[in-house]
Design an enzyme around this catalytic site. Structure first.
Site, PDB file in Angstrom:
ATOM      1  N   THR A  13      16.710  45.063  29.938  1.00 23.52           N
ATOM      2  CA  THR A  13      17.422  45.508  28.734  1.00 23.52           C
ATOM      3  C   THR A  13      17.048  44.701  27.504  1.00 23.52           C
ATOM      4  OG1 THR A  13      19.289  46.343  29.976  1.00 23.52           O
ATOM      5  CG2 THR A  13      19.751  45.704  27.732  1.00 23.52           C
ATOM      6  N   SER A  59      15.241  47.366  38.248  1.00 26.01           N
ATOM      7  CA  SER A  59      15.512  48.146  39.461  1.00 26.01           C
ATOM      8  C   SER A  59      14.200  48.462  40.173  1.00 26.01           C
ATOM      9  CB  SER A  59      16.213  49.462  39.129  1.00 26.01           C
ATOM     10  OG  SER A  59      16.983  49.338  37.993  1.00 26.01           O
ATOM     11  N   THR A 165      24.710  35.791  41.754  1.00 28.40           N
ATOM     12  CA  THR A 165      24.890  37.206  42.073  1.00 28.40           C
ATOM     13  C   THR A 165      25.275  37.897  40.769  1.00 28.40           C
ATOM     14  OG1 THR A 165      25.484  37.389  44.387  1.00 28.40           O
ATOM     15  CG2 THR A 165      27.024  38.352  42.902  1.00 28.40           C
ATOM     16  N   THR A 276      28.281  36.403  54.494  1.00 28.76           N
ATOM     17  CA  THR A 276      29.568  37.052  54.246  1.00 28.76           C
ATOM     18  C   THR A 276      29.527  37.994  53.034  1.00 28.76           C
ATOM     19  OG1 THR A 276      31.886  36.694  53.635  1.00 28.76           O
ATOM     20  CG2 THR A 276      30.353  34.970  52.999  1.00 28.76           C
ATOM     21  N   GLN A 277      30.363  39.021  53.096  1.00 31.94           N
ATOM     22  CA  GLN A 277      30.496  39.930  51.949  1.00 31.94           C
ATOM     23  C   GLN A 277      31.261  39.269  50.811  1.00 31.94           C
ATOM     24  OE1 GLN A 277      32.229  43.637  53.338  1.00 31.94           O
ATOM     25  NE2 GLN A 277      30.696  43.841  54.944  1.00 31.94           N
ATOM     26  N   CYS A 278      31.952  38.155  51.111  1.00 33.44           N
ATOM     27  CA  CYS A 278      32.718  37.460  50.075  1.00 33.44           C
ATOM     28  C   CYS A 278      31.768  36.740  49.120  1.00 33.44           C
ATOM     29  CB  CYS A 278      33.659  36.430  50.695  1.00 33.44           C
ATOM     30  SG  CYS A 278      34.897  37.167  51.754  1.00 33.44           S
TER      31      CYS A 278
END
Ligand code: ASP
Length: 340
Positions: A13, A59, A165, A276-278
């Site tokens: 961007t 992407s 993240t 973990t997803q956390c």
């Protein structure tokens, strides 16, 4: 003599323009980007530039592009004090993680940045992000780079790249580093968090890993995941490694079909790494009954690795290390500060 920083432009961007007719944003060329930033010259840092021949939305990021960035850094390593990679935010954490594993023995800053609004837009966050990144990439104390790491510089924070993240698609504050504190905070001064910064081994030179094995997959668990889905993923031809995104502190369904399918795949040579997803905290297999069976099946503990770090680390280790037992051992070792 002014410090020298090489600016590597990949897209994102930060360098996009909007088509007045369709309203669609697409990347534009690098020279126009620098024209919008005359203030960069005031930093007293000599800036060199390298642009991808094809500017991409992140992407479209692929391992071949990571190799291109790593090669550019390797070829220019002795001529520059630091490197800034302009990159889309969508996959910036993956690229930062990949580069951190590819650039073994790094002693100079590699700072990734981008923006949520294109640099030509009046309220763009791109200008500050770019100026901060260039300043940090060129900064030294006692003749040595202060931050000899692959980092993300975004919205007044400098993060260790392989801990981040993308968390927010809207706010300027796009990145999150749940398990590691920022390496620096940018206010009136840049406040470096000295004890958090990696100290490289002086005797080691730069070793660039350019072989990645993309025969990996990510399996995110969700209530209701079917046997067919799990078995289809495990049956992917040639699959070498699987990131298993589990619940909480590493928990998974206890159904025997699930555990047996994993055990069978692991016995046949598949590496399965539990993350973990956390976004904060870590995998502790064996803490709950729901993860004891994973441990017994031979699933590897990913501790507090992010998914971005786990998948890139796995690709790079599988690309350069044999046998698999060594890959498994290194997955559980912090190589460049990616695990606590
Ligand atoms: N789609 C863009 C990209 O990642 C978003 C951004 O740069 O923020 O390239």
């Amino acid at each position: 003599m002014n410090p020298k920083v090489l600016l590597i432009y990949t897209g994102g961007t930060i360098g996009m323009v909007q088509d007045p007719k369709t309203g669609i944003w697409s990347p534009f060329d690098f020279s126009s980007l620098l024209e919008t930033m005359p203030s960069l010259r005031k930093l007293n840092i000599d800036i060199g530039t390298y642009s991808f021949s094809e500017i991409i939305d992140s992407s479209d990021m692929r391992p071949e592009y990571w190799v291109e960035i790593a090669k550019v850094i390797e070829e220019n390593y002795n001529d520059y004090d630091g490197f800034v990679v302009l990159h889309g935010t969508d996959t910036m954490s993956y690229t930062a993680s990949a580069l951190s594993f590819m650039l073994e023995g790094l002693k100079k800053p590699v700072i990734l940045t981008g923006s949520q609004l294109p640099i030509g837009v009046l309220r763009s966050d791109g200008k500050d992000n770019l100026i901060n990144a260039v300043e940090i990439a060129g900064y030294k104390e006692n003749g040595k780079a202060l931050v000899p790491e692959v980092c993300i510089c975004f919205e007044n924070n400098l993060y260790r790249g392989n801990r981040t993240t993308k968390l927010n698609a809207e706010n300027f504050n796009a990145f999150y580093s749940g398990n590691y504190s920022p390496l620096a905070e940018v206010g009136i001064h840049v406040k470096y968090n000295h004890h958090a910064i990696l100290q490289p081994v002086e005797s080691r030179g730069l070793l660039v890993h350019k072989k990645l094995d993309d025969r990996v997959a990510i399996l995110k668990l969700y209530p209701g995941i079917s046997q067919n889905t799990v078995e289809s993923i495990l049956a992917i031809e040639g699959l070498q490694g699987l990131i298993l995104e589990t619940y909480g502190s590493g928990n998974a369904p206890s159904a025997s079909w699930f555990i047996n399918a994993l055990k069978h795949a692991i016995d046949n040579g598949l590496i399965v790494l539990n993350v973990t997803q956390c976004k904060k905290g870590k995998v502790e297999m064996g803490k709950y009954e729901a993860s004891v069976e994973l441990l017994k099946a031979g699933v590897i503990n990913g501790e507090d690795l992010t998914t971005e770090s786990a998948v890139t680390k796995l690709m790079i280790l599988l690309g350069s290390i044999t046998p698999k037992s060594k890959v498994a051992e290194l997955l559980q070792t912090s190589l460049c500060g990616e695990m606590s």
